[in-house]
Enzyme design. Structure first.
Site, PDB file in Angstrom:
ATOM      1  N   SER A  82       0.993  -1.148  -0.093  1.00 60.72           N
ATOM      2  CA  SER A  82      -0.029  -0.043   0.043  1.00 60.72           C
ATOM      3  C   SER A  82       0.898   1.264  -0.137  1.00 60.72           C
ATOM      4  O   SER A  82       1.860   1.411  -0.970  1.00 60.72           O
ATOM      5  CB  SER A  82      -1.015  -0.057   1.282  1.00 60.72           C
ATOM      6  OG  SER A  82      -1.747   0.991   1.097  1.00 60.72           O
ATOM      7  N   GLU A  91      -9.482  -3.859  -6.870  1.00 66.43           N
ATOM      8  CA  GLU A  91      -9.308  -2.605  -6.019  1.00 66.43           C
ATOM      9  C   GLU A  91      -8.925  -1.437  -6.848  1.00 66.43           C
ATOM     10  O   GLU A  91      -8.513  -1.387  -7.810  1.00 66.43           O
ATOM     11  CB  GLU A  91      -7.823  -2.824  -5.221  1.00 66.43           C
ATOM     12  CG  GLU A  91      -6.810  -3.353  -5.736  1.00 66.43           C
ATOM     13  CD  GLU A  91      -5.333  -3.532  -4.789  1.00 66.43           C
ATOM     14  OE1 GLU A  91      -5.210  -2.668  -4.058  1.00 66.43           O
ATOM     15  OE2 GLU A  91      -5.065  -4.521  -4.703  1.00 66.43           O
ATOM     16  N   HIS A 146      -7.433  -5.100  -1.820  1.00 61.51           N
ATOM     17  CA  HIS A 146      -6.190  -4.301  -1.207  1.00 61.51           C
ATOM     18  C   HIS A 146      -5.398  -5.300  -0.306  1.00 61.51           C
ATOM     19  O   HIS A 146      -5.711  -5.792   0.783  1.00 61.51           O
ATOM     20  CB  HIS A 146      -6.527  -3.204  -0.469  1.00 61.51           C
ATOM     21  CG  HIS A 146      -5.590  -2.242  -0.515  1.00 61.51           C
ATOM     22  ND1 HIS A 146      -4.925  -1.726  -1.559  1.00 61.51           N
ATOM     23  CD2 HIS A 146      -5.068  -1.734   0.636  1.00 61.51           C
ATOM     24  CE1 HIS A 146      -3.912  -0.840  -1.024  1.00 61.51           C
ATOM     25  NE2 HIS A 146      -4.026  -0.879   0.375  1.00 61.51           N
TER      26      HIS A 146
END
Length: 308
Positions: free
Chosen positions: A150, A248, A278
């Site tokens: 991320s 995502e 995610h």
């Protein structure tokens, strides 16, 4: 550009359906300081890998945690950056997840607790990433892989571009590779998947990412190359591996980075996982895809660090 799309297994489809139904009844996770405890508790649910030990330490000027396998190649290390939109996350909460990579790669990893917004705004996280990398080199680690998920994936890529530029001028060590999972590479949020995958993504919402970007940048430009590595010069990078879920909103953050790195002459591989969301590799207790992706990350790091 190497792109491979992985189909969803029947077991994973059932597990993802159950997860989606559960999430539908919960409020959206806010990227705000008050969510830190809940986010950490979620990440701590990832099981720790057998045979990996944990040790609090400081590398460079940054405190964090080492994850160490029982045996490893001397002088080799992974520098791993946790996710959390630059507002959430911690090294201690992510250490179980990272231990799964360490086990597969047979290489120790250091997870820095880089400074978080809004208490510490851009470029604090980038400065801490640079300090941790320099600290590894100063303590004898010269065979280094970068990794992250991320926002941590975006931070790893920003660091990769910065240290690569220096290394090509003979100023420092060149990382051997980088492995990224669902990286956030464009804080301007311009990817088409922000719209096309909005209904499919049960975890991350564009409005929450915008709030997190505003907290982190505090008036700075979202297209600043150090904040959003999509806008970096991605030429000359070492091998890059990216895993991302097809469902995502950050899908295009991965697609565009891999395309840019490839167009600049680099070797970059993108793996898109159907039905996944995610940072799905953290859910390895339920998902076959998570285990397969982590196996690939471990093999990629071993190969590029030349670990037996």
């Amino acid at each position: 550009m190497s792109v491979e799309t992985h189909p969803e297994s029947p077991g994973d489809h059932a597990a993802m359906q159950a997860m989606r139904e559960m999430l539908a009844g919960l409020p959206t996770l806010e990227f705000a300081p008050q969510s830190r405890q809940a986010f950490n508790e979620l990440m701590e649910q990832t099981p720790a890998a057998d045979g990996v030990s944990f040790e609090a330490a400081t590398v460079g000027t940054v405190a964090g945690w080492w994850c160490r396998p029982a045996a490893s190649e001397k002088g080799a290390a992974i520098l791993y950056f946790h996710g959390g939109a630059y507002v959430l996350g911690s090294a201690i909460a992510h250490r179980h997840f990272v231990s799964q990579i360490v086990k597969r790669a047979s290489v120790p990893a250091f997870l820095p607790d880089y400074r978080l917004a809004p208490e510490h705004v851009f470029p604090a996280a980038v400065e801490d990433a640079q300090s941790a990398f320099a600290g590894l080199v100063e303590t004898g680690y010269e065979t280094i892989a970068l990794a992250g998920d991320s926002a941590g994936g975006g931070l790893a890529l920003s660091l990769l571009a910065l240290v690569t530029a220096k290394a090509t001028q003979g100023k420092g060590v060149m990382p051997r590779c980088a492995a990224l999972m669902s990286p956030w590479t464009d804080l301007a949020l311009t990817g088409g998947s922000m719209v096309t995958r909005a209904d499919a993504d049960p975890l991350v919402k564009r409005a929450e990412l915008r709030k997190a970007a505003d907290l982190y940048l505090k008036g700075g430009e979202p297209t600043d190359a150090c904040a959003s590595p999509l806008y970096q010069n991605l030429g000359g990078l070492p091998p890059l591996l990216v895993h991302v879920g097809e469902d995502e909103i950050l899908l295009d953050d991965s697609r565009r980075v891999v395309e840019a790195a490839t167009n600049a002459g680099g070797k970059a591989a993108l793996h898109i996982w159907v039905g996944m969301t995610h940072v799905f590799p953290s859910n390895l207790s339920q998902l076959q895809a998570a285990n397969e992706a982590l196996d690939m990350v471990g093999a990629f790091i071993r190969r590029n660090l030349q670990v037996e």
